[in-house]
Enzyme design. Structure first.
Site, short mmCIF file in Angstrom:
data_model
loop_
_atom_site.label_atom_id
_atom_site.label_comp_id
_atom_site.label_asym_id
_atom_site.label_seq_id
_atom_site.Cartn_x
_atom_site.Cartn_y
_atom_site.Cartn_z
N VAL A 140 0.84 -1.19 0.00
CA VAL A 140 0.00 0.00 0.00
C VAL A 140 0.88 1.25 0.00
O VAL A 140 1.75 1.39 0.83
CB VAL A 140 -0.89 0.00 1.25
CG1 VAL A 140 -1.78 1.21 1.28
CG2 VAL A 140 -1.72 -1.29 1.28
N PRO A 141 0.65 2.12 -0.95
CA PRO A 141 1.45 3.36 -1.03
C PRO A 141 1.10 4.33 0.08
O PRO A 141 0.77 5.47 -0.16
CB PRO A 141 1.10 3.90 -2.41
CG PRO A 141 -0.28 3.39 -2.67
CD PRO A 141 -0.39 2.06 -1.97
N CYS A 142 1.17 3.87 1.26
CA CYS A 142 0.77 4.73 2.38
C CYS A 142 1.75 5.89 2.54
O CYS A 142 1.50 6.81 3.28
CB CYS A 142 0.72 3.89 3.65
SG CYS A 142 2.17 2.85 3.81
N HIS A 143 2.84 5.84 1.85
CA HIS A 143 3.83 6.92 1.99
C HIS A 143 3.35 8.18 1.28
O HIS A 143 3.95 9.22 1.37
CB HIS A 143 5.17 6.46 1.41
CG HIS A 143 5.09 6.14 -0.03
ND1 HIS A 143 4.87 4.86 -0.49
CD2 HIS A 143 5.15 6.94 -1.11
CE1 HIS A 143 4.84 4.92 -1.82
NE2 HIS A 143 4.99 6.15 -2.22
N ARG A 144 2.24 8.04 0.55
CA ARG A 144 1.69 9.21 -0.14
C ARG A 144 0.72 9.95 0.75
O ARG A 144 0.04 10.87 0.32
CB ARG A 144 0.98 8.74 -1.40
CG ARG A 144 2.00 8.36 -2.45
CD ARG A 144 1.30 7.95 -3.73
NE ARG A 144 2.26 7.29 -4.58
CZ ARG A 144 1.94 6.31 -5.40
NH1 ARG A 144 0.72 5.88 -5.48
NH2 ARG A 144 2.83 5.79 -6.14
#
Length: 106
Positions: free
Chosen positions: A58-62
């Site tokens: 999951v691109p939770c870093h965005r």
DNA sequence: GTCGTGACTAGCC
DNA sequence: CGGCTAGCCACGA
């Protein structure tokens, strides 16, 4: 017929939204909470959900703070900044540059 | 069923 | 401008 029970938890919805974020864009915890349709400050729970899902699937870093600050990252804020920079996001002093320009709205 | 935690936010001095 | 406090929600033990 309806034996289809969708046991979707609040956290699962958060992950789904994170995946919807296009590359080179970012969003905030507040926006995610707002999209979930809940009233009040649920953004607190959003952070908790992502924190538990340290999976890179999951691109939770965005996801960043509403103030434009990077916020935190389960793998380390330093890594988060690096990832965002790679996506084309400008960061200075742990803060997003052109925050409103890279801000993605659902 | 209750308590505490956490990647947040807004307001105040 | 900068730092601190209080409030709110969901999840786990």
């Amino acid at each position: 017929m309806g034996s289809r029970v969708k046991r979707i938890s609040f956290s699962d919805k958060v992950y789904a939204l994170c995946k919807k974020i296009p590359k080179g864009k970012i969003t905030t915890y507040k926006i995610i909470g707002r999209e979930l349709g809940r009233r009040g400050q649920i953004y607190r729970a959003v952070g908790v959900a992502l924190n538990k899902n340290k999976s890179k699937s999951v691109p939770c870093h965005r996801v960043v703070k509403s103030t434009g600050n990077i916020g935190g990252f389960a793998r380390g804020v330093n890594v988060k900044i690096k990832l965002l920079k790679k996506e084309g996001i400008m960061i200075k002093n742990r803060k997003i540059v052109n925050f409103e320009k890279v801000l993605f709205r659902f």
